[in-house]
Write an enzyme that holds these catalytic residues in place. Structure first.
Site, PDB file in Angstrom:
ATOM      1  N   ASP A 200       0.836  -1.195   0.000  1.00 55.62           N
ATOM      2  CA  ASP A 200       0.000   0.000   0.000  1.00 55.62           C
ATOM      3  C   ASP A 200       0.875   1.251   0.000  1.00 55.62           C
ATOM      4  O   ASP A 200       2.035   1.229   0.441  1.00 55.62           O
ATOM      5  CB  ASP A 200      -0.877   0.037   1.260  1.00 55.62           C
ATOM      6  CG  ASP A 200      -2.188  -0.704   1.071  1.00 55.62           C
ATOM      7  OD1 ASP A 200      -2.504  -1.058  -0.079  1.00 55.62           O
ATOM      8  OD2 ASP A 200      -2.886  -0.913   2.075  1.00 55.62           O
ATOM      9  N   LYS A 222      -1.149   0.703  -8.333  1.00 55.88           N
ATOM     10  CA  LYS A 222      -0.897   0.685  -9.771  1.00 55.88           C
ATOM     11  C   LYS A 222      -1.252  -0.649 -10.419  1.00 55.88           C
ATOM     12  O   LYS A 222      -0.883  -0.905 -11.555  1.00 55.88           O
ATOM     13  CB  LYS A 222       0.572   1.026 -10.029  1.00 55.88           C
ATOM     14  CG  LYS A 222       0.952   2.432  -9.606  1.00 55.88           C
ATOM     15  CD  LYS A 222       2.404   2.746  -9.901  1.00 55.88           C
ATOM     16  CE  LYS A 222       2.756   4.162  -9.464  1.00 55.88           C
ATOM     17  NZ  LYS A 222       4.177   4.493  -9.731  1.00 55.88           N
TER      18      LYS A 222
END
Length: 410
Positions: A200, A222
């Site tokens: 994270d 992403k």
């Protein structure tokens, strides 16, 4: 004999007779390991420390309440001689030699046939450190080496590759509030052993730089979402890599279950038949205020604290928070993910009875080098956030505890 190094060996003492002479501090330190080894322990001593006596009362050892007598070492596999009577120690040592019983002497290492190493354990590995000569032995140096090796194994800074097949799976690791030193020992070790790390944005990023080159690091923010929602994509990434036989760490900020959606990931893994380990982490809800000098509770000021999510405003139909009830509480209110909603949160609390003069602190980037604290009140917090350009991530503390400690970082 003392000119030659000791030969290291691990004794399997389960069910085998071990005799300990003396019930003092030496026995108190050595007995727990012998008990853990499953030995049939016979303590010979007229007296014992309260801790040793408790071991006897619990049935962990057999206590013969008398001094040493000839024949006590018969049928023993191992002996620890630790009395304050030098003559008794010498006679017992001679008996051990005659019966070929390996014997440790706390008063005279040169006269012993065995030495006790400095030992420590980590995840099924026992570290035992011995000096090479009896004369000039430095127990503190030996213990320091032991501690350094064990600590390295526990925190992941000392890693040896596994040459046997590991069971693939996922570990949901709470990385803490941001400072890499605040991840748990177990979390750091699992991170060091991982093949894949899905991290994270709010996790302890500095730890990722320490990973070996072969470790694949994936930024959860992403992951290609495709036709899936973000969380579904993360779940699928965890499952995909685990099914490839890899050890996967899902590195999350704070604690996996405090607004971390950890349970959703655990449920997805369970449905896919993927084994999962959950490692709790230090929640930013208490650690970040503490790092900024704010106790979430304090005697005579706050006997309770409530942690709520501020990611949706009080007037949003998706909100599950009972803001009117929170306004009536006298304790501390900690709001996570609420920087952009703090104006409406403050208005709601004041509208339902909380004083507009209630102190508020916003701690941005808590526990990191970029940490800063901005103080306000419920009446001024909305304009303060704008004027001071407070940005997420920030923990918001509302209540009288804000004014308890010294202003600034603890």
């Amino acid at each position: 004999m003392a000119e030659h190094p000791a030969y290291p060996v691990g004794l399997r003492l389960t069910g085998r007779r071990v005799v300990v002479l003396g019930g003092g501090q030496v026995a108190q330190r050595r007995l727990p390991a012998l008990i853990a080894a499953g030995a049939d322990i016979h303590l010979v001593s007229p007296e014992a420390t309260p801790s040793v006596e408790a071991m006897a009362d619990a049935g962990e050892i057999t206590w013969h309440r008398r001094p040493y007598a000839e024949g006590d070492l018969a049928q023993a596999w191992y002996a620890l001689i630790a009395t304050s009577d030098t003559d008794a120690n010498t006679r017992a040592s001679a008996e051990a030699e005659a019966h070929r019983v390996w014997c440790v002497r706390s008063d005279d290492a040169d006269a012993a046939t065995a030495w006790t190493p400095a030992t420590g354990s980590s995840e099924g590995v026992t570290v035992a450190v011995l000096t090479t000569k009896a004369r000039g032995r430095d127990p503190r140096h030996t213990a320091a080496i032991r501690d350094a090796v064990v600590e390295g194994l526990r925190d992941g800074t000392l890693v040896a590759p596994h040459h046997r097949t590991r069971t693939p799976g996922v570990a949901l690791v709470g990385g803490g509030p941001g400072d890499p030193d605040l991840i748990t020992v177990r979390g750091r070790r699992l991170l060091a052993e991982a093949d894949v790390v899905i991290a994270d944005r709010l996790g302890p990023r500095d730890l990722l730089a320490e990973l070996p080159p072969h470790v694949e690091v994936i930024d959860a923010a992403k992951i290609p979402y495709g036709r899936f929602m973000a969380q579904e994509a993360i779940n699928n990434a965890l499952i995909e890599h685990a099914r490839q036989g890899k050890s996967v760490v899902r590195l999350k900020g704070g604690d996996p279950y405090v607004f971390g959606r950890g349970m959703e990931e655990l449920q997805a893994l369970a449905e896919a038949g993927i084994p999962c380990t959950v490692v709790p982490g230090i929640s930013s809800s208490i650690s970040v205020p503490g790092a900024a000098g704010i106790p979430v509770t304090h005697r005579g000021v706050a006997h309770e604290f409530t942690v709520v999510s501020g990611h949706v405003a009080p007037d949003d139909e998706r909100s599950l928070v009972d803001w009117p009830s929170l306004a009536k509480l006298t304790g501390t209110l900690v709001v996570l993910m609420g920087v952009d909603k703090i104006g409406r949160i403050a208005e709601t609390l004041v509208a339902h009875g909380r004083s507009p003069d209630t102190p508020v602190a916003l701690v941005q980037e808590g526990t990191t080098a970029a940490q800063r604290r901005v103080d306000a009140t419920l009446a001024t917090v909305a304009e303060t956030v704008v004027a001071q350009e407070v940005k997420p991530p920030a923990v918001i503390v509302i209540g009288e505890v804000v004014a308890v400690g010294p202003r600034g970082t603890a």
